[in-house]
Motif scaffolding. Structure first.
Motif, mmCIF file in Angstrom:
data_model
loop_
_atom_site.group_PDB
_atom_site.id
_atom_site.type_symbol
_atom_site.label_atom_id
_atom_site.label_comp_id
_atom_site.label_asym_id
_atom_site.label_seq_id
_atom_site.Cartn_x
_atom_site.Cartn_y
_atom_site.Cartn_z
ATOM 1 N N GLU A 1 0.737 -1.145 -0.096
ATOM 2 C CA GLU A 1 0.124 -0.053 -0.167
ATOM 3 C C GLU A 1 0.935 1.416 -0.093
ATOM 4 O O GLU A 1 0.557 1.989 -0.758
ATOM 5 C CB GLU A 1 -1.129 0.128 1.194
ATOM 6 C CG GLU A 1 -1.895 -0.971 1.126
ATOM 7 C CD GLU A 1 -2.591 -1.025 2.401
ATOM 8 O OE1 GLU A 1 -2.427 -0.382 3.449
ATOM 9 O OE2 GLU A 1 -3.499 -2.156 2.537
ATOM 10 N N ALA A 2 1.753 1.291 0.943
ATOM 11 C CA ALA A 2 2.845 2.423 0.776
ATOM 12 C C ALA A 2 3.412 2.700 -0.411
ATOM 13 O O ALA A 2 3.677 3.665 -0.887
ATOM 14 C CB ALA A 2 4.044 2.168 2.107
ATOM 15 N N ALA B 1 2.407 1.884 -3.614
ATOM 16 C CA ALA B 1 1.457 2.101 -4.489
ATOM 17 C C ALA B 1 1.037 3.343 -4.271
ATOM 18 O O ALA B 1 0.893 4.104 -5.359
ATOM 19 C CB ALA B 1 0.236 1.436 -4.132
ATOM 20 N N GLU B 2 1.347 4.148 -3.097
ATOM 21 C CA GLU B 2 1.033 5.578 -2.882
ATOM 22 C C GLU B 2 2.191 6.623 -3.566
ATOM 23 O O GLU B 2 1.922 7.744 -3.874
ATOM 24 C CB GLU B 2 0.914 5.905 -1.535
ATOM 25 C CG GLU B 2 -0.188 5.378 -0.775
ATOM 26 C CD GLU B 2 -0.365 5.809 0.651
ATOM 27 O OE1 GLU B 2 0.373 6.725 1.064
ATOM 28 O OE2 GLU B 2 -0.907 5.208 1.325
ATOM 29 N N GLU C 1 4.647 4.830 -9.262
ATOM 30 C CA GLU C 1 5.281 3.664 -8.465
ATOM 31 C C GLU C 1 6.832 3.807 -8.318
ATOM 32 O O GLU C 1 7.680 2.718 -8.714
ATOM 33 C CB GLU C 1 4.980 2.271 -9.057
ATOM 34 C CG GLU C 1 3.692 2.001 -8.780
ATOM 35 C CD GLU C 1 3.085 0.667 -9.375
ATOM 36 O OE1 GLU C 1 4.192 -0.323 -9.620
ATOM 37 O OE2 GLU C 1 2.007 0.474 -9.427
ATOM 38 N N ASP D 1 10.472 9.527 1.509
ATOM 39 C CA ASP D 1 9.393 8.605 1.628
ATOM 40 C C ASP D 1 9.703 7.876 2.936
ATOM 41 O O ASP D 1 8.483 7.497 3.593
ATOM 42 C CB ASP D 1 9.551 8.018 0.473
ATOM 43 C CG ASP D 1 9.121 8.478 -0.675
ATOM 44 O OD1 ASP D 1 8.207 9.774 -0.850
ATOM 45 O OD2 ASP D 1 9.667 8.224 -1.999
ATOM 46 N N LEU E 1 6.902 7.577 5.636
ATOM 47 C CA LEU E 1 6.330 6.179 6.136
ATOM 48 C C LEU E 1 6.453 5.721 7.410
ATOM 49 O O LEU E 1 5.549 5.007 7.966
ATOM 50 C CB LEU E 1 6.555 5.113 4.739
ATOM 51 C CG LEU E 1 6.007 5.390 3.481
ATOM 52 C CD1 LEU E 1 6.639 4.808 2.295
ATOM 53 C CD2 LEU E 1 4.563 5.422 3.462
#
Length: 158
Positions: free
Chosen positions: A74-75, A77-78, A82, A89, A93
């Motif tokens: 999910e992380a 994909a954000e 990609e 990041d 995260l």
């Protein structure tokens, strides 16, 4: 450490494995789960872009601290298009994951602290067991064993 010449823009699965420390089977698994991707050659061999090394490092670091693969996916994909995660990041995260990890640590500490009580109980008292019935959650709903509560049956006093 294996060095990849700068002119090589794609890696074989073996090269990616050697450089990342991840087993080939793990790389295949990551790909199947949508965490990394490759292109196929005319001979149906996988080829990974060089930036996949950083992506695999990100995945492995997150796994080492206990982040589930679904959360990692999910992380990733954000990220725009990609792209490979950056230091910023990771900082963003990891901050978001911090509270989840803190809660897991609290749960593990509680488990460790009550393990001796559990062994002393011998699993003879599900209604007061701090591991099977933390905070007497089942006692608030009704009496009886946990299996009876989960199946929706009333306590028959057995």
């Amino acid at each position: 450490m294996h060095r990849i010449p700068e002119k090589i823009h794609e890696l074989t699965v073996g090269q990616l494995s050697a450089r990342s420390g991840a087993a080939v089977s793990a790389l295949h698994f990551y790909e199947a789960k949508g965490l990394i991707r490759s292109r196929r050659t005319s001979g149906n061999q996988r080829r990974y872009t060089r930036d996949t090394l950083r992506r695999v490092a990100f995945i492995r670091a997150a796994q080492r601290v206990g982040i589930p693969l679904a959360t990692i996916r999910e992380a990733l994909a954000e990220l725009p298009e990609e792209r490979t995660p950056t230091r910023a990041d990771w900082a963003r995260l990891s901050e978001a994951w911090r509270s989840e990890l803190d809660e897991r640590i609290r749960q593990l500490n509680r488990l460790r602290d009550h393990l001796t009580d559990c062994i002393g109980c011998g699993c003879l008292s599900l209604e007061s067991c701090v591991l099977s019935n933390p905070d007497d959650v089942f006692g608030e709903r009704l009496t009886g064993s946990r299996l009876m509560v989960e199946s929706g049956r009333k306590n028959s006093g057995e």
